[in-house]
Design a protein around this motif. Sequence first.
Motif, PDB file in Angstrom:
ATOM      1  N   LEU A 339       0.845  -1.199   0.000  1.00  0.00           N
ATOM      2  CA  LEU A 339       0.000   0.000   0.000  1.00  0.00           C
ATOM      3  C   LEU A 339       0.870   1.234   0.000  1.00  0.00           C
ATOM      4  O   LEU A 339       1.945   1.266   0.606  1.00  0.00           O
ATOM      5  CB  LEU A 339      -0.918  -0.009   1.229  1.00  0.00           C
ATOM      6  CG  LEU A 339      -1.806   1.210   1.494  1.00  0.00           C
ATOM      7  CD1 LEU A 339      -3.128   0.781   2.131  1.00  0.00           C
ATOM      8  CD2 LEU A 339      -1.113   2.228   2.402  1.00  0.00           C
ATOM      9  N   LEU A 340       0.377   2.284  -0.649  1.00  0.00           N
ATOM     10  CA  LEU A 340       1.037   3.577  -0.664  1.00  0.00           C
ATOM     11  C   LEU A 340      -0.036   4.642  -0.486  1.00  0.00           C
ATOM     12  O   LEU A 340      -1.118   4.546  -1.074  1.00  0.00           O
ATOM     13  CB  LEU A 340       1.773   3.780  -1.989  1.00  0.00           C
ATOM     14  CG  LEU A 340       2.565   5.074  -2.185  1.00  0.00           C
ATOM     15  CD1 LEU A 340       3.678   5.213  -1.151  1.00  0.00           C
ATOM     16  CD2 LEU A 340       3.149   5.115  -3.600  1.00  0.00           C
ATOM     17  N   GLY A 341       0.244   5.637   0.358  1.00  0.00           N
ATOM     18  CA  GLY A 341      -0.768   6.655   0.605  1.00  0.00           C
ATOM     19  C   GLY A 341      -0.171   8.031   0.823  1.00  0.00           C
ATOM     20  O   GLY A 341       1.011   8.177   1.152  1.00  0.00           O
ATOM     21  N   ILE A 342      -1.006   9.052   0.633  1.00  0.00           N
ATOM     22  CA  ILE A 342      -0.653  10.442   0.889  1.00  0.00           C
ATOM     23  C   ILE A 342      -1.703  11.026   1.829  1.00  0.00           C
ATOM     24  O   ILE A 342      -2.905  10.810   1.631  1.00  0.00           O
ATOM     25  CB  ILE A 342      -0.624  11.286  -0.407  1.00  0.00           C
ATOM     26  CG1 ILE A 342       0.509  10.837  -1.325  1.00  0.00           C
ATOM     27  CG2 ILE A 342      -0.474  12.772  -0.093  1.00  0.00           C
ATOM     28  CD1 ILE A 342       0.538  11.591  -2.654  1.00  0.00           C
ATOM     29  N   GLY A 343      -1.239  11.769   2.838  1.00  0.00           N
ATOM     30  CA  GLY A 343      -2.154  12.430   3.757  1.00  0.00           C
ATOM     31  C   GLY A 343      -1.782  13.894   3.915  1.00  0.00           C
ATOM     32  O   GLY A 343      -0.600  14.243   3.903  1.00  0.00           O
ATOM     33  N   LEU A 344      -2.773  14.745   4.045  1.00  0.00           N
ATOM     34  CA  LEU A 344      -2.573  16.180   4.243  1.00  0.00           C
ATOM     35  C   LEU A 344      -3.280  16.600   5.526  1.00  0.00           C
ATOM     36  O   LEU A 344      -4.402  16.175   5.794  1.00  0.00           O
ATOM     37  CB  LEU A 344      -3.141  16.990   3.079  1.00  0.00           C
ATOM     38  CG  LEU A 344      -2.681  16.611   1.662  1.00  0.00           C
ATOM     39  CD1 LEU A 344      -3.427  17.472   0.644  1.00  0.00           C
ATOM     40  CD2 LEU A 344      -1.176  16.786   1.516  1.00  0.00           C
ATOM     41  N   SER A 345      -2.632  17.446   6.317  1.00  0.00           N
ATOM     42  CA  SER A 345      -3.258  17.956   7.531  1.00  0.00           C
ATOM     43  C   SER A 345      -2.758  19.373   7.793  1.00  0.00           C
ATOM     44  O   SER A 345      -2.035  19.936   6.976  1.00  0.00           O
ATOM     45  CB  SER A 345      -2.970  17.032   8.722  1.00  0.00           C
ATOM     46  OG  SER A 345      -1.583  16.875   8.924  1.00  0.00           O
ATOM     47  N   THR A 346      -3.115  19.918   8.942  1.00  0.00           N
ATOM     48  CA  THR A 346      -2.869  21.326   9.262  1.00  0.00           C
ATOM     49  C   THR A 346      -3.381  22.181   8.099  1.00  0.00           C
ATOM     50  O   THR A 346      -2.637  22.870   7.413  1.00  0.00           O
ATOM     51  CB  THR A 346      -1.386  21.614   9.526  1.00  0.00           C
ATOM     52  OG1 THR A 346      -0.786  20.546  10.266  1.00  0.00           O
ATOM     53  CG2 THR A 346      -1.222  22.926  10.313  1.00  0.00           C
ATOM     54  N   LEU A 347      -4.676  22.098   7.892  1.00  0.00           N
ATOM     55  CA  LEU A 347      -5.307  22.781   6.758  1.00  0.00           C
ATOM     56  C   LEU A 347      -5.539  24.251   7.094  1.00  0.00           C
ATOM     57  O   LEU A 347      -6.108  24.588   8.129  1.00  0.00           O
ATOM     58  CB  LEU A 347      -6.624  22.099   6.407  1.00  0.00           C
ATOM     59  CG  LEU A 347      -6.537  20.585   6.132  1.00  0.00           C
ATOM     60  CD1 LEU A 347      -7.894  20.041   5.731  1.00  0.00           C
ATOM     61  CD2 LEU A 347      -5.495  20.288   5.058  1.00  0.00           C
ATOM     62  N   VAL A 348      -5.086  25.116   6.207  1.00  0.00           N
ATOM     63  CA  VAL A 348      -5.124  26.561   6.427  1.00  0.00           C
ATOM     64  C   VAL A 348      -5.531  27.257   5.129  1.00  0.00           C
ATOM     65  O   VAL A 348      -5.517  26.650   4.059  1.00  0.00           O
ATOM     66  CB  VAL A 348      -3.748  27.091   6.888  1.00  0.00           C
ATOM     67  CG1 VAL A 348      -3.351  26.475   8.221  1.00  0.00           C
ATOM     68  CG2 VAL A 348      -2.681  26.807   5.829  1.00  0.00           C
ATOM     69  N   PRO A 349      -5.870  28.551   5.203  1.00  0.00           N
ATOM     70  CA  PRO A 349      -6.133  29.276   3.948  1.00  0.00           C
ATOM     71  C   PRO A 349      -4.910  29.239   3.048  1.00  0.00           C
ATOM     72  O   PRO A 349      -3.775  29.354   3.519  1.00  0.00           O
ATOM     73  CB  PRO A 349      -6.433  30.702   4.427  1.00  0.00           C
ATOM     74  CG  PRO A 349      -6.920  30.530   5.823  1.00  0.00           C
ATOM     75  CD  PRO A 349      -6.137  29.376   6.382  1.00  0.00           C
ATOM     76  N   PRO A 350      -5.097  29.066   1.754  1.00  0.00           N
ATOM     77  CA  PRO A 350      -3.959  28.965   0.830  1.00  0.00           C
ATOM     78  C   PRO A 350      -3.282  30.317   0.622  1.00  0.00           C
ATOM     79  O   PRO A 350      -3.893  31.371   0.805  1.00  0.00           O
ATOM     80  CB  PRO A 350      -4.603  28.474  -0.470  1.00  0.00           C
ATOM     81  CG  PRO A 350      -5.995  28.981  -0.408  1.00  0.00           C
ATOM     82  CD  PRO A 350      -6.388  28.940   1.050  1.00  0.00           C
ATOM     83  N   THR A 351      -1.994  30.271   0.254  1.00  0.00           N
ATOM     84  CA  THR A 351      -1.256  31.476  -0.119  1.00  0.00           C
ATOM     85  C   THR A 351      -0.632  31.244  -1.487  1.00  0.00           C
ATOM     86  O   THR A 351      -0.618  30.133  -2.005  1.00  0.00           O
ATOM     87  CB  THR A 351      -0.144  31.805   0.894  1.00  0.00           C
ATOM     88  OG1 THR A 351       0.872  30.794   0.795  1.00  0.00           O
ATOM     89  CG2 THR A 351      -0.676  31.854   2.311  1.00  0.00           C
ATOM     90  N   GLN A 352      -0.096  32.271  -2.053  1.00  0.00           N
ATOM     91  CA  GLN A 352       0.534  32.172  -3.371  1.00  0.00           C
ATOM     92  C   GLN A 352       2.050  32.066  -3.293  1.00  0.00           C
ATOM     93  O   GLN A 352       2.748  32.148  -4.274  1.00  0.00           O
ATOM     94  CB  GLN A 352       0.146  33.386  -4.220  1.00  0.00           C
ATOM     95  CG  GLN A 352      -1.366  33.516  -4.447  1.00  0.00           C
ATOM     96  CD  GLN A 352      -1.932  32.292  -5.146  1.00  0.00           C
ATOM     97  OE1 GLN A 352      -1.350  31.795  -6.112  1.00  0.00           O
ATOM     98  NE2 GLN A 352      -3.071  31.817  -4.671  1.00  0.00           N
ATOM     99  N   GLN A 353       2.564  31.915  -2.043  1.00  0.00           N
ATOM    100  CA  GLN A 353       4.005  31.853  -1.887  1.00  0.00           C
ATOM    101  C   GLN A 353       4.536  30.519  -2.395  1.00  0.00           C
ATOM    102  O   GLN A 353       3.857  29.511  -2.421  1.00  0.00           O
ATOM    103  CB  GLN A 353       4.381  32.015  -0.409  1.00  0.00           C
ATOM    104  CG  GLN A 353       3.936  33.362   0.160  1.00  0.00           C
ATOM    105  CD  GLN A 353       4.255  33.484   1.623  1.00  0.00           C
ATOM    106  OE1 GLN A 353       4.896  32.614   2.197  1.00  0.00           O
ATOM    107  NE2 GLN A 353       3.812  34.577   2.238  1.00  0.00           N
ATOM    108  N   GLN A 354       5.792  30.549  -2.791  1.00  0.00           N
ATOM    109  CA  GLN A 354       6.425  29.351  -3.377  1.00  0.00           C
ATOM    110  C   GLN A 354       6.756  28.355  -2.274  1.00  0.00           C
ATOM    111  O   GLN A 354       7.199  28.724  -1.189  1.00  0.00           O
ATOM    112  CB  GLN A 354       7.701  29.748  -4.124  1.00  0.00           C
ATOM    113  CG  GLN A 354       8.325  28.586  -4.845  1.00  0.00           C
ATOM    114  CD  GLN A 354       9.533  29.017  -5.646  1.00  0.00           C
ATOM    115  OE1 GLN A 354       9.897  30.185  -5.659  1.00  0.00           O
ATOM    116  NE2 GLN A 354      10.168  28.078  -6.309  1.00  0.00           N
ATOM    117  N   LEU A 355       6.535  27.091  -2.557  1.00  0.00           N
ATOM    118  CA  LEU A 355       6.841  26.038  -1.620  1.00  0.00           C
ATOM    119  C   LEU A 355       8.347  25.966  -1.362  1.00  0.00           C
ATOM    120  O   LEU A 355       9.146  26.031  -2.277  1.00  0.00           O
ATOM    121  CB  LEU A 355       6.371  24.692  -2.188  1.00  0.00           C
ATOM    122  CG  LEU A 355       6.863  23.420  -1.495  1.00  0.00           C
ATOM    123  CD1 LEU A 355       6.252  23.315  -0.104  1.00  0.00           C
ATOM    124  CD2 LEU A 355       6.510  22.196  -2.329  1.00  0.00           C
TER     125      LEU A 355
END
Length: 359
Positions: A339-355
């Motif tokens: 199995l392989l998975g992706i999870g996202l958390s600490t959800l916040v308003p998005p910004t346009q700054q570069q990762l």
Amino acid sequence: MPRVIMHMDMDAFYASVEQRDNPSYRGKPVIVGSPPDKRGVVCAASYEARKSKVRSAMPSRTAGKLCPEGIFVRPRMDVYRAESARIMAILHEFTPLIEQVSVDEAYLDVSALVDENLELDAAIESARPFAVDIKKRIQEQCGLTASVGISSNKFLSKLASDFQKPDGLTVILDRDRVAFLRPLPVGTIHGVGPVTARGLEAMGLVTVGDLQDTESALGPVAGSFAGKLKERAFGIDDRPLDLSDERKSISAENTFSRDTDHRPQLRAALKEMALDVAETLSKHEVGALTVQVKVRYSDFTTLTRQLRLDDPVTSASEIYRVACFLLARHQLVTGPLRLLGIGLSTLVPPTQQQLRLPI
């Protein structure tokens, strides 16, 4: 005002819905999940199946061996979600102060329903009729049973709801909390996993009573949780209910038909999952500050690794890039993956700054 917390937990929810909707399943071992001849896991098991030691998250193949007479049913998530909405609507008839933990589980702050002039234990006991009414309404309107626990905090009310399943109702008074906890195994305490439990048992701390009595430092075994662990042993829990209805996390997983470490196949799966979770982010108009990858090997060993970012990710390409970074950084593909998975958390308003990735 005395604080009175109720915990409602549906009994074998998915399996009970299937038994309700198909009378021929009633009284029989129903296992919701992939059939035993396919790759997959058990989502839920009826109490009849649990007698054969079938548990959720168990490989379906194992469940089939433990319970050869088991009736395997494909999950109907839309039906369960609709049923959950009906149940939560019933709870909201009693109080708006609800923390929904999952489709079949919720905490209710019913402090406002009791006389504020009562002493704590009298207030806790006076909430019993509300629990009886909730259970009755769920039974009558949904044809399902629920177990309810009542106490002064989340930890104890959750423990109480588990105590007399199925169709249980347990009240833990404040004066009884220490004595109630004493004979229970240390693993009963939320936050004590198998590794911590083994470490505590190696110290001679087998029951919660042992934890209550010990003078030994718990840090070497429990780490930063040591202080909270000692509090939980005495039934102390000051956590408030989380009353927000915002989504806390987003995830996607892929169970491969055959275990694989073929890089192109893994990358393709990651890209597909990244697209999936990115679409959900867009739908909710949020970004994620924490990205996690999950791998499960052929022997069912499961590992997760995560990264907290300075700026939220929003696009599939960003999420894919971080997932690849985590897999490489922690050298997680050391053999074929189940199995392989992706999870996202600490959800916040998005910004346009570069990762920016940590180096």
